[in-house]
Enzyme design. Structure first.
Site, PDB file in Angstrom:
ATOM      1  N   TRP A 151       0.831  -1.212   0.000  1.00  0.00           N
ATOM      2  CA  TRP A 151       0.000   0.000   0.000  1.00  0.00           C
ATOM      3  C   TRP A 151       0.860   1.255   0.000  1.00  0.00           C
ATOM      4  O   TRP A 151       0.650   2.166  -0.798  1.00  0.00           O
ATOM      5  CB  TRP A 151      -0.942   0.006   1.196  1.00  0.00           C
ATOM      6  CG  TRP A 151      -1.781   1.258   1.264  1.00  0.00           C
ATOM      7  CD1 TRP A 151      -2.983   1.459   0.637  1.00  0.00           C
ATOM      8  CD2 TRP A 151      -1.483   2.478   1.966  1.00  0.00           C
ATOM      9  NE1 TRP A 151      -3.446   2.736   0.903  1.00  0.00           N
ATOM     10  CE2 TRP A 151      -2.544   3.374   1.711  1.00  0.00           C
ATOM     11  CE3 TRP A 151      -0.424   2.906   2.763  1.00  0.00           C
ATOM     12  CZ2 TRP A 151      -2.592   4.675   2.249  1.00  0.00           C
ATOM     13  CZ3 TRP A 151      -0.457   4.190   3.290  1.00  0.00           C
ATOM     14  CH2 TRP A 151      -1.536   5.059   3.033  1.00  0.00           C
ATOM     15  N   GLY A 170      -5.507  -2.829  -1.680  1.00  0.00           N
ATOM     16  CA  GLY A 170      -5.508  -2.863  -0.228  1.00  0.00           C
ATOM     17  C   GLY A 170      -5.947  -1.573   0.439  1.00  0.00           C
ATOM     18  O   GLY A 170      -5.921  -1.477   1.670  1.00  0.00           O
ATOM     19  N   ASP A 171      -6.353  -0.568  -0.334  1.00  0.00           N
ATOM     20  CA  ASP A 171      -6.766   0.705   0.248  1.00  0.00           C
ATOM     21  C   ASP A 171      -8.247   0.643   0.634  1.00  0.00           C
ATOM     22  O   ASP A 171      -9.117   0.452  -0.215  1.00  0.00           O
ATOM     23  CB  ASP A 171      -6.530   1.841  -0.751  1.00  0.00           C
ATOM     24  CG  ASP A 171      -6.787   3.200  -0.128  1.00  0.00           C
ATOM     25  OD1 ASP A 171      -5.836   3.811   0.366  1.00  0.00           O
ATOM     26  OD2 ASP A 171      -7.955   3.644  -0.127  1.00  0.00           O
ATOM     27  N   VAL A 172      -8.520   0.831   1.920  1.00  0.00           N
ATOM     28  CA  VAL A 172      -9.890   0.699   2.428  1.00  0.00           C
ATOM     29  C   VAL A 172     -10.807   1.745   1.801  1.00  0.00           C
ATOM     30  O   VAL A 172     -11.958   1.452   1.439  1.00  0.00           O
ATOM     31  CB  VAL A 172      -9.903   0.813   3.969  1.00  0.00           C
ATOM     32  CG1 VAL A 172     -11.339   0.811   4.486  1.00  0.00           C
ATOM     33  CG2 VAL A 172      -9.119  -0.330   4.597  1.00  0.00           C
TER      34      VAL A 172
END
Length: 222
Positions: A151, A170-172
């Site tokens: 990330w 993977g970035d919320v």
């Protein structure tokens, strides 16, 4: 005398072409591009070490919390700072662990910042070489640094190198944005998310920026 023009990594023509492409390929992007100001990726040159530092500080934090801790770290270490207030290796190579912890950093983040500062300061890690690598090679080189996972490496490529075709699975904030805007808020799996992002290539970084705007969840890296 007129001020010197700001050097940019992505020209206005390049950005306009990217936005036209996204608007043609995706109705949601067309709406977001009309709603929010023009994407700022590549519109200013950011110091590479500073971006790594702010990326580490931002890990696992909300934007507000990251801003607060970054300001405290800056107060703690930026004596004799550069004109723009950027972090440099010299600010961390001799920084006391307790001072960084008192600023709000975890034990791990404090160690990582000092470790990376020493690698850059000694010349063991070169940002110049990184600029000439392809995306995956650059991500691998960054991932080998202490505290830098995929990330953080992806954020670096987007914001420091202005690589235009990065999507961080993977970035919320991005995942929530895709879920909300493309699936009524229900969670999509990795394969479905990547399939949606594929339509934005070769400008997935620009699309990501607009998703962050919509979610008000952009990482703080400057």
């Amino acid at each position: 005398m007129s001020p010197a023009p700001v050097k940019v990594l992505v020209s206005a023509d390049e950005m306009a072409a990217a936005e036209r492409h996204l608007a043609r390929r995706c109705p949601v992007m067309k709406r977001l591009i009309k709603t929010y100001p023009r994407c700022t990726i590549g519109q200013s040159r950011l110091d590479p070490f500073h971006v790594l530092c702010t990326s580490i500080i931002s890990q696992q934090l909300s934007v507000k919390a990251a801003d607060t801790i970054q300001a405290r770290v800056a107060t703690a270490v930026l004596a004799g700072a550069t004109k723009k207030g950027w972090f440099t290796p010299a600010h961390f190579v001799e920084a006391e662990h307790e001072i960084l912890r008192a600023a709000g950093l975890s034990n791990a983040k404090a160690r990582w910042l000092v470790g990376i500062a020493r690698l850059v300061h000694s010349g063991e890690f070169s940002f110049a070489k990184l600029r000439h690598m392809d995306d995956e090679s650059a991500i691998a080189a960054l991932d080998a640094l202490p505290g830098i996972g995929r990330w953080t490496a992806e954020m670096y490529l987007m914001f420091a190198l202005a690589r235009l075709d990065i999507f961080s699975l993977g970035d919320v904030g991005l995942r929530n944005g895709v879920n909300r805007l493309f699936n009524d808020g229900d969670k999509l799996d990795d394969e479905a998310t990547l399939a949606i992002a594929a339509r934005w290539a070769p400008y997935r970084s620009i699309a990501s920026w607009y998703l962050w705007r919509a979610m008000e969840a952009a990482p703080k890296l400057a």
